[in-house]
Scaffold this motif. Sequence first.
Motif, PDB file in Angstrom:
ATOM      1  N   ALA A  21      -3.674   8.242  11.914  1.00  0.00           N
ATOM      2  CA  ALA A  21      -2.671   7.260  11.471  1.00  0.00           C
ATOM      3  C   ALA A  21      -2.813   5.991  12.274  1.00  0.00           C
ATOM      4  N   LYS A  76      -8.420  14.038   6.969  1.00  0.00           N
ATOM      5  CA  LYS A  76      -7.403  13.008   6.971  1.00  0.00           C
ATOM      6  C   LYS A  76      -7.610  12.061   8.148  1.00  0.00           C
ATOM      7  N   TYR A  95       0.854  -1.189   0.000  1.00  0.00           N
ATOM      8  CA  TYR A  95       0.000   0.000   0.000  1.00  0.00           C
ATOM      9  C   TYR A  95       0.890   1.238   0.000  1.00  0.00           C
ATOM     10  N   ARG A  96       0.552   2.200  -0.824  1.00  0.00           N
ATOM     11  CA  ARG A  96       1.426   3.356  -1.008  1.00  0.00           C
ATOM     12  C   ARG A  96       1.382   4.363   0.141  1.00  0.00           C
ATOM     13  N   SER A  97       0.309   4.340   0.941  1.00  0.00           N
ATOM     14  CA  SER A  97       0.194   5.295   2.047  1.00  0.00           C
ATOM     15  C   SER A  97       0.796   4.739   3.332  1.00  0.00           C
ATOM     16  N   GLU A  98       0.808   5.585   4.365  1.00  0.00           N
ATOM     17  CA  GLU A  98       1.463   5.206   5.624  1.00  0.00           C
ATOM     18  C   GLU A  98       0.553   4.457   6.582  1.00  0.00           C
ATOM     19  N   GLN A 103       3.690   2.339   2.535  1.00  0.00           N
ATOM     20  CA  GLN A 103       4.513   3.325   1.809  1.00  0.00           C
ATOM     21  C   GLN A 103       5.411   2.628   0.782  1.00  0.00           C
ATOM     22  N   ASN A 113       5.682   0.885  -3.317  1.00  0.00           N
ATOM     23  CA  ASN A 113       5.164   1.019  -4.668  1.00  0.00           C
ATOM     24  C   ASN A 113       5.731  -0.079  -5.561  1.00  0.00           C
TER      25      ASN A 113
END
Length: 259
Positions: A257, A254, A169-172, A199, A201
């Motif tokens: 986290a 947002k 997954y590209r997000s944190e 994080q 790709n």
Amino acid sequence: SASLAAKEQGLKYITIEQEESLGGAIFKYPRNKVAMTQPVHLPIVGLVEMYDISKEELIGFWLRIMQEQVIPVRFNERMETISKTEHGYAVKTSKSTYETSNILLAIGRQGTPRKLNVPGEDQAKVIYRLIDPEQFRGNHVLVVGGGDSAIEAAITISEQIGSIVTLSYRSEAFGRIKPKNREKLEVAITNQKLRVELQSNVKEILPESVKLELATKEIIEIPNESVIICAGGVLPTPMLKEIGVMVETHYGTKPAAVR
């Protein structure tokens, strides 16, 4: 529902469907997944009360209605363009062109599967939806995405004997998933059933492996036999704007986290 309403009103109509069956997003659910529904009133048919029902049962119900009511659905036919004419519109599809005075777009939010646009993505081992987890038994599988469909795909495949699953997954953080999926994911990670790379790709898909760029910017190569990309869909926004349909995008706050 729209097709039934058109028949009820005595309109001359046809329905275009790009998939091979009815169901929309539900048609793309994994085999035997439970679909959450609620009572709905369908034209001609009346009140339909369904709650927890399998994908196959729900699609079977829709197909029976289509057959009983003789609904003219053109399957495996994708709408490509809509243009204004003197008497209405010309709808060009992958198979024909239709002249009509009115158009109802019931395309949902999923659209066309979003691609990664990386080298090797055109290989047969790359798919954009999970149908049967059992077919990946004993395989090295990479699942790409951070939504519920990606989480569910990774978890169900990790439960197959001998499967080795990596979730990229590209997000944190996974910020938009259902609580039950979050719990199952944590259990799978704790039990070392699957590997999660946040994080990260995909850089390249090779015949027997995949190259991933990690959060540290290190590029690793892992064994791979199947890639499942669950990165959402792409709506035909340019085409919609061209025919005068206003498209607005709204962004929420947002999420916190959370791993």
